[in-house]
Design a protein around this motif. Structure first.
Motif, PDB file in Angstrom:
ATOM      1  N   VAL A  66      38.066  28.852  38.691  1.00 54.63           N
ATOM      2  CA  VAL A  66      39.627  29.001  38.793  1.00 54.63           C
ATOM      3  C   VAL A  66      39.871  30.179  39.610  1.00 54.63           C
ATOM      4  O   VAL A  66      40.684  30.216  40.639  1.00 54.63           O
ATOM      5  N   GLN A  67      39.145  31.372  39.598  1.00 52.43           N
ATOM      6  CA  GLN A  67      39.262  32.839  40.446  1.00 52.43           C
ATOM      7  C   GLN A  67      38.832  32.146  41.946  1.00 52.43           C
ATOM      8  O   GLN A  67      39.564  32.741  42.762  1.00 52.43           O
ATOM      9  N   GLY A  71      43.422  31.307  40.962  1.00 48.62           N
ATOM     10  CA  GLY A  71      44.006  31.492  39.621  1.00 48.62           C
ATOM     11  C   GLY A  71      43.572  32.388  38.672  1.00 48.62           C
ATOM     12  O   GLY A  71      42.274  32.796  39.054  1.00 48.62           O
ATOM     13  N   SER A  72      44.216  32.752  37.748  1.00 46.58           N
ATOM     14  CA  SER A  72      43.890  33.425  36.573  1.00 46.58           C
ATOM     15  C   SER A  72      44.844  33.453  35.551  1.00 46.58           C
ATOM     16  O   SER A  72      46.119  32.930  35.661  1.00 46.58           O
ATOM     17  N   PHE A  76      48.794  33.622  35.851  1.00 50.20           N
ATOM     18  CA  PHE A  76      49.752  32.459  35.250  1.00 50.20           C
ATOM     19  C   PHE A  76      51.011  33.173  34.715  1.00 50.20           C
ATOM     20  O   PHE A  76      52.115  32.754  34.588  1.00 50.20           O
ATOM     21  N   TRP A  79      53.430  34.524  36.983  1.00 55.45           N
ATOM     22  CA  TRP A  79      54.476  33.328  37.403  1.00 55.45           C
ATOM     23  C   TRP A  79      55.454  32.899  36.495  1.00 55.45           C
ATOM     24  O   TRP A  79      56.565  32.585  36.849  1.00 55.45           O
ATOM     25  N   GLN A 179      45.448  28.139  34.406  1.00 51.41           N
ATOM     26  CA  GLN A 179      45.451  29.147  35.149  1.00 51.41           C
ATOM     27  C   GLN A 179      45.807  28.956  36.704  1.00 51.41           C
ATOM     28  O   GLN A 179      45.896  29.815  37.493  1.00 51.41           O
ATOM     29  N   ALA A 180      45.407  27.795  37.157  1.00 48.98           N
ATOM     30  CA  ALA A 180      45.734  27.268  38.525  1.00 48.98           C
ATOM     31  C   ALA A 180      46.950  26.616  38.634  1.00 48.98           C
ATOM     32  O   ALA A 180      47.195  26.256  39.769  1.00 48.98           O
ATOM     33  N   VAL A 183      49.156  28.248  41.795  1.00 50.55           N
ATOM     34  CA  VAL A 183      48.508  27.889  42.941  1.00 50.55           C
ATOM     35  C   VAL A 183      48.946  26.495  43.452  1.00 50.55           C
ATOM     36  O   VAL A 183      49.334  26.220  44.530  1.00 50.55           O
TER      37      VAL A 183
END
Length: 461
Positions: A66-67, A71-72, A76, A79, A179-180, A183
């Motif tokens: 994910v990183q 994402g993380s 998340f 956002w 987490q993504a 994105v």
């Protein structure tokens, strides 16, 4: 039981399943239905043991993957906080609009226009709350659910295999997928911007009824009232004062003010600014009446104010008596303290200020008005009595404009922009909904992949 305890239990159940498979192989019972369980049990034991021993490594690999795509969990939650703040701000604006009085019948039309959008905002809030709830469950308890799933998965004869497979798949897929989410959404649709929403998100919004008074609690006739952020000093709004009531050109006697932060108010008239009391103003300083915040602001330095005359001091106003066109005032001044009289150029004033030096005369210009000033200065601290007599003709009103903290008209007009509504639907509702459905479908596929659907009915004979 902790996570490690469940993993140990799952590993031991895997061993038990393996030995049961060997036992079924060794049983001298010539029933094919029973014998078919032997390879199944052994295969299940191996898969269960692998899951028990590698589950944490799978979670770590997911985080690294994910990183790589940006994402993380930090991203998340940042956002999500931004999204919920914007939606909450929009909802607050709509609520304030619904509560606002409508003497001219303008707002009722806006209410009918905004009603469908209000439903969209509410639906988007529900969706984001649902996603946030899933994220909290997965972030805080995802690994625990996964190890419980492994333990259920390892129960012999696939008694709880379906439940275990679904728990494992749900935990893994949503742990990585959520987490993504920012994105994915931001790639397909940039975040739409509404006029005024940025500061509303940060500072909040409330509908208020404000009044402004002089030192003797008399209404100030006209002028401007400025609102400043107490922490940063940023000017947030400017409203018109009309017979003591603070007004907006678009909302009348009800104005929008920040609801989350401390502010301070500054009254301006005849090119002079006065800090109003209370100072600063916290959200708790307002009273609530009929759904609106109510506050009376007072200047302790204004002796007398009318359309043509302004009398003020930097000392303390002890007493004042106003009779027709005459003002008798008693003020306490320190050394160097002063009292000043400002007048429109169509006024004539006579000031009797025994014990004070002056007058020191000057001129001023403000908002289309012009006039003169007379200042009287104390050489020593004390209490002084002054008498002001004035006569005014053909007074002019200043040209004043308001700058609302939140402009309902600007925001309402943006709701008529089809492109903005489309962007809102995509960013806050459609794309997140589609993504959650994708994760659910992926979780279903992963559960099927690791055996989430029974292929062998339990049949001994």
């Amino acid at each position: 039981m902790g996570q490690v305890d469940f993993l140990i239990l799952a590993y031991r159940l895997a061993l038990l399943t393996f030995y049961l498979g060997v036992l079924v192989y060794a049983l001298p019972i010539p029933y094919s239905g029973l014998k078919r369980w032997a390879p199944v049990l052994i295969a299940d034991s191996i898969i269960s043991a692998i899951l028990a021993l590698s589950l944490y490594y799978i979670f770590d690999y997911l985080d690294e993957l994910v990183q790589l795509i940006g994402g993380s969990w930090t991203f998340f939650y940042t956002w999500m906080g931004s999204v919920i703040s914007v939606l909450t701000a929009l909802k607050s604006i709509v609520i304030a609009l619904y509560m606002a009085p409508d003497p001219l019948g303008i707002i009722s039309g806006l209410k009918s226009i905004i009603a469908p959008f209000d439903k969209l905002v509410t639906s988007a809030l529900y969706l984001q709350a649902f996603i946030f709830g899933i994220a909290y469950l997965v972030k805080e308890y995802g690994k625990l659910l996964a190890v419980i799933g492994v333990a259920l998965y390892a129960v012999p004869f696939r008694i709880a295999r379906n439940s275990g497979a679904w728990l494992i798949a749900f935990s893994l897929v949503f742990h990585g997928g959520l987490q993504a989410l920012p994105v994915f959404v931001s790639t397909l649709q940039p975040q739409p911007s509404f006029p005024g929403i940025g500061q509303v998100t940060e500072n909040g919004v409330a509908l208020a009824n404000l009044t402004v008074h002089s030192a003797d609690n008399k209404s100030l006739v006209t002028g401007l009232l400025h609102i400043y952020n107490y922490e940063t000093g940023e000017e947030l709004a400017t409203y018109i004062v009309d017979n003591g009531t603070v007004q907006s050109e678009s909302m009348g006697a009800f104005v929008t003010v920040p609801s989350k932060i401390d502010v301070y108010y500054v009254y301006e008239f005849m090119a002079v600014r006065f800090y109003m009391m209370p100072y600063p103003v916290s959200p708790g300083d307002y009273d609530a009446e009929n759904g609106a915040w109510v506050l009376t602001l007072k200047s302790p330095h204004i002796v007398y104010s009318s359309l043509g005359i302004l009398t003020y001091t930097n000392g303390e106003v002890i007493d004042d008596i106003i009779e027709n066109n005459t003002v008798h005032a008693t003020v306490g001044l320190g050394e160097g303290g002063y009292i000043e009289v400002r007048e429109q150029d169509t006024c004539i004033t006579l000031v009797n200020a025994p014990g004070l030096e002056g007058p020191y005369q000057g001129s001023w210009s403000w908002m289309g008005l012009e006039g003169y000033s007379k200042k009287f200065i104390a050489q020593s601290a004390g209490v002084y009595n002054i008498t002001l007599t004035f006569q005014c003709q053909s007074l002019r009103k200043p040209s004043l404009d308001s700058n609302d903290y939140v402009s309902f008209l600007a925001i309402m007009s943006s709701f008529m922009d089809l492109n903005l509504i489309e962007a809102f639907l995509l960013y806050y509702f459609t794309i997140p909904s589609l993504y959650i459905l994708m994760l659910a479908s992926t979780a279903y596929g992963v559960a099927r992949l690791i055996g989430g659907r029974e292929r062998f009915p339990i049949r001994i004979i």
